[in-house]
Scaffold this active site. Structure first.
Site, PDB file in Angstrom:
ATOM      1  N   HIS A  84     -10.373   0.931   2.067  1.00 35.60           N
ATOM      2  CA  HIS A  84     -10.126   1.936   3.107  1.00 35.60           C
ATOM      3  C   HIS A  84     -11.296   1.833   4.081  1.00 35.60           C
ATOM      4  O   HIS A  84     -12.403   2.280   3.781  1.00 35.60           O
ATOM      5  CB  HIS A  84     -10.036   3.347   2.508  1.00 35.60           C
ATOM      6  N   HIS A 140       1.563   5.373  -1.672  1.00 32.97           N
ATOM      7  CA  HIS A 140       1.180   6.562  -2.440  1.00 32.97           C
ATOM      8  C   HIS A 140       2.427   7.158  -3.078  1.00 32.97           C
ATOM      9  O   HIS A 140       3.336   7.588  -2.368  1.00 32.97           O
ATOM     10  CB  HIS A 140       0.523   7.611  -1.528  1.00 32.97           C
ATOM     11  N   LEU A 141       2.449   7.190  -4.409  1.00 30.91           N
ATOM     12  CA  LEU A 141       3.613   7.755  -5.117  1.00 30.91           C
ATOM     13  C   LEU A 141       3.333   9.121  -5.712  1.00 30.91           C
ATOM     14  O   LEU A 141       4.255   9.796  -6.154  1.00 30.91           O
ATOM     15  CB  LEU A 141       4.054   6.808  -6.248  1.00 30.91           C
ATOM     16  N   ARG A 142       2.047   9.518  -5.781  1.00 32.44           N
ATOM     17  CA  ARG A 142       1.683  10.800  -6.409  1.00 32.44           C
ATOM     18  C   ARG A 142       2.126  10.807  -7.877  1.00 32.44           C
ATOM     19  O   ARG A 142       2.267   9.775  -8.498  1.00 32.44           O
ATOM     20  CB  ARG A 142       2.252  12.004  -5.650  1.00 32.44           C
ATOM     21  N   HIS A 149       0.875  -1.193   0.000  1.00 30.63           N
ATOM     22  CA  HIS A 149       0.000   0.000   0.000  1.00 30.63           C
ATOM     23  C   HIS A 149       0.899   1.225   0.000  1.00 30.63           C
ATOM     24  O   HIS A 149       1.508   1.561   1.014  1.00 30.63           O
ATOM     25  CB  HIS A 149      -0.903   0.010   1.247  1.00 30.63           C
ATOM     26  N   ASP A 157       1.541   2.572   3.544  1.00 31.46           N
ATOM     27  CA  ASP A 157       0.701   3.767   3.404  1.00 31.46           C
ATOM     28  C   ASP A 157       1.567   5.023   3.440  1.00 31.46           C
ATOM     29  O   ASP A 157       1.096   6.089   3.862  1.00 31.46           O
ATOM     30  CB  ASP A 157      -0.398   3.802   4.468  1.00 31.46           C
ATOM     31  N   LEU A 172      -4.622   9.092   8.182  1.00 27.81           N
ATOM     32  CA  LEU A 172      -5.904   8.400   8.241  1.00 27.81           C
ATOM     33  C   LEU A 172      -5.729   6.951   7.796  1.00 27.81           C
ATOM     34  O   LEU A 172      -5.017   6.716   6.826  1.00 27.81           O
ATOM     35  CB  LEU A 172      -6.929   9.089   7.331  1.00 27.81           C
ATOM     36  N   HIS A 193       3.214  14.426   1.793  1.00 34.08           N
ATOM     37  CA  HIS A 193       2.627  15.771   1.670  1.00 34.08           C
ATOM     38  C   HIS A 193       3.747  16.738   2.018  1.00 34.08           C
ATOM     39  O   HIS A 193       4.524  16.469   2.942  1.00 34.08           O
ATOM     40  CB  HIS A 193       1.467  15.971   2.650  1.00 34.08           C
ATOM     41  N   ALA A 246      -3.579  14.684   5.860  1.00 32.82           N
ATOM     42  CA  ALA A 246      -3.326  13.417   6.551  1.00 32.82           C
ATOM     43  C   ALA A 246      -2.301  12.609   5.771  1.00 32.82           C
ATOM     44  O   ALA A 246      -2.424  12.454   4.560  1.00 32.82           O
ATOM     45  CB  ALA A 246      -4.630  12.628   6.650  1.00 32.82           C
ATOM     46  N   HIS A 253      -4.384  -0.793   5.985  1.00 38.20           N
ATOM     47  CA  HIS A 253      -3.882  -0.003   7.125  1.00 38.20           C
ATOM     48  C   HIS A 253      -4.778  -0.106   8.356  1.00 38.20           C
ATOM     49  O   HIS A 253      -5.362   0.887   8.802  1.00 38.20           O
ATOM     50  CB  HIS A 253      -3.647   1.462   6.748  1.00 38.20           C
ATOM     51  N   ASN A 308      -5.253   7.272  -5.814  1.00 35.99           N
ATOM     52  CA  ASN A 308      -5.958   8.517  -5.431  1.00 35.99           C
ATOM     53  C   ASN A 308      -5.230   9.770  -5.920  1.00 35.99           C
ATOM     54  O   ASN A 308      -4.921  10.667  -5.146  1.00 35.99           O
ATOM     55  CB  ASN A 308      -6.217   8.565  -3.925  1.00 35.99           C
ATOM     56  N   LYS A 324      -9.405  -0.456  -5.661  1.00 36.44           N
ATOM     57  CA  LYS A 324      -9.414   0.218  -4.363  1.00 36.44           C
ATOM     58  C   LYS A 324     -10.762   0.853  -4.079  1.00 36.44           C
ATOM     59  O   LYS A 324     -11.267   1.641  -4.894  1.00 36.44           O
ATOM     60  CB  LYS A 324      -8.328   1.301  -4.361  1.00 36.44           C
TER      61      LYS A 324
HETATM   62  C1  NCD Z   1      -3.404   9.070   2.252  1.00 35.83           C
HETATM   63  C2  NCD Z   1      -2.963  10.121   1.223  1.00 35.83           C
HETATM   64  O1  NCD Z   1      -2.397  11.131   1.628  1.00 35.83           O
HETATM   65  O2  NCD Z   1      -3.153   9.889   0.031  1.00 35.83           O
HETATM   66  N1  NCD Z   1      -3.352   9.660   3.557  1.00 35.83           N
HETATM   67  C3  NCD Z   1      -3.252   9.001   4.729  1.00 35.83           C
HETATM   68  O3  NCD Z   1      -3.353   9.621   5.792  1.00 35.83           O
HETATM   69  N2  NCD Z   1      -3.063   7.702   4.777  1.00 35.83           N
HETATM   70  C4  NCD Z   1      -4.745   8.573   1.912  1.00 35.83           C
HETATM   71  C5  NCD Z   1      -5.134   7.327   2.645  1.00 35.83           C
HETATM   72  O4  NCD Z   1      -4.574   6.247   2.413  1.00 35.83           O
HETATM   73  O5  NCD Z   1      -6.036   7.392   3.478  1.00 35.83           O
HETATM   74 ZN    ZN Z   2      -3.178   5.117   1.775  1.00 38.66          ZN
END
Ligand code: NCD
Ligand code: ZN
Length: 344
Positions: free
Chosen positions: A137, A16-18, A14, A248, A220, A252, A264, A175, A42, A100
């Site tokens: 989620h 997030h690479l943006r 899991h 996860d 989150l 940011h 988050a 998560h 996302n 997802k």
């Molecule tokens: C994630 C994000 O920033 O994309 N943020 C997080 O707090 N985990 C989104 C997510 O997985 O809930």
């Molecule tokens: Zn996530």
């Protein structure tokens, strides 16, 4: 005393690479240690169709530093308009490894998520038929429900009904943050898996709120009471097949974190393996780290484990306080203790 351990190369189930500049900045942090990762969809706009996933996959591969081997395992963002045929074709082509489910409004960039779970029933039925897993989620979005209860309520009110309505659907509780989720996962058959993040093994809600607010610990689902953290530690270090690593890691910029309404997400890609080695050692479970980070995930996703290995040595690990990106610095998660284990 153990001074060095060698494991199969880990995967992150899991991540997030943006996109764009942020993708270029954070991808090397994961690819340095991990062979593969399940890539969260996302983005803005989200990765909804097979064509979006193919294009995003190619942008990730193009962003890899020269000579780095890393395989992005793509996911599709489930919306109320998702076409079951498109999903099935994306899976058959080997591109997409999961779909997802974000309840609409649950977290960062989840506005296109699902409000009415009946509308996605045909997609879920098709996924059960073809063996494509659903990443969930697991938080309700009802503003009446206390944020610390949203995972437990989701299990009873949404997750369990979905699983009953779609028998055979393979589901990953993403998560997980509560003893309730650990207990629910343990009571199910092998169609249910659960990922656990690095940071939820380390922090509880006091770390976020006691003695001043710590925005870099806010993510989150939000970290819960200590008893829940301990349940997650016991689950992760147990070696049980249903529990595996999904960091996860969610970058940011500090600008976006340090706001009256901050984002988050904890960014753990850089030091996850060092933190995990410390956690597992402290719990007398170093021998289970390979199961949690490198074996249980592939088994659930029906992929072979990696052939390559990584070695961690007890020489002391250092990591930067933040990584620089063209959008501004991203703070690396601080576990609050010294890290003894370095990936060598
Ligand atoms: C994630 C994000 O920033 O994309 N943020 C997080 O707090 N985990 C989104 C997510 O997985 O809930
Ligand atoms: Zn996530």
């Amino acid at each position: 005393m153990t001074q060095s351990i060698t494991l199969r190369q880990p995967d992150d189930w899991h991540l997030h690479l943006r996109d764009g500049a942020m993708l270029h900045a954070v991808l090397p942090e994961t690819a340095r240690h991990f062979a593969r990762a399940i890539i969260m969809p996302n983005l803005v706009p989200p990765v909804v169709t097979a064509a979006h996933a193919r294009a995003y996959h190619d942008r990730i591969v193009a962003a890899l530093p020269d000579g780095t081997r890393f395989t992005p395992l793509m996911t599709l963002y489930l919306t109320e308009d998702t076409d079951p045929d498109d999903v099935a074709a994306a899976h058959a082509s080997g591109l997409v490894h999961a779909v997802k489910l974000y309840p609409a409004g649950a977290t960062t960039n989840s506005a296109s998520g699902v409000s009415n779970f009946d509308t996605v029933r045909p997609v879920l039925d098709r996924m059960a038929e073809i063996g494509l897993p659903l990443c969930v989620h697991g938080e309700v979005t009802d503003p009446e429900i206390d944020i610390f209860d949203r995972e437990a309520v989701f299990i009873d009110h949404v997750l369990d009904p979905i699983r009953r309505a779609t028998p055979g659907l393979r589901v990953i509780m993403e998560h997980i943050t509560t003893r309730d989720a650990v207990d629910y996962a343990r009571a199910q058959d092998d169609t249910l898996g659960a990922t656990i993040t690095t940071h939820h093994l380390v922090i509880n809600r006091n770390h976020i709120l006691a003695g001043g607010i710590k925005p870099h610990y806010y993510c989150l689902p939000v970290a819960k009471r200590e008893e829940h953290r301990l349940a997650l530690r016991a689950a992760a270090t147990s070696g049980e097949a249903r529990f595996f690593l999904g960091t996860d890691s969610a970058p940011h910029t500090d600008d976006n974190k340090l706001q009256p309404c901050g984002c988050a997400g904890c960014f753990t890609a850089t030091n996850t393996m060092s933190i995990l080695a410390q956690v597992f050692e402290d719990d007398g479970a170093l021998d289970q780290l390979e199961r949690f980070s490198a074996l249980n995930g592939p088994t659930f996703y029906k992929l072979p484990p990696n052939d390559a290995t990584i070695t961690l040595t007890k020489t002391g690990a250092t990591y930067p306080a933040h990584i620089d990106t063209p959008d501004g610095p991203v703070t690396v998660f601080d576990p609050g203790f010294d890290l003894n284990w370095a990936v060598t």
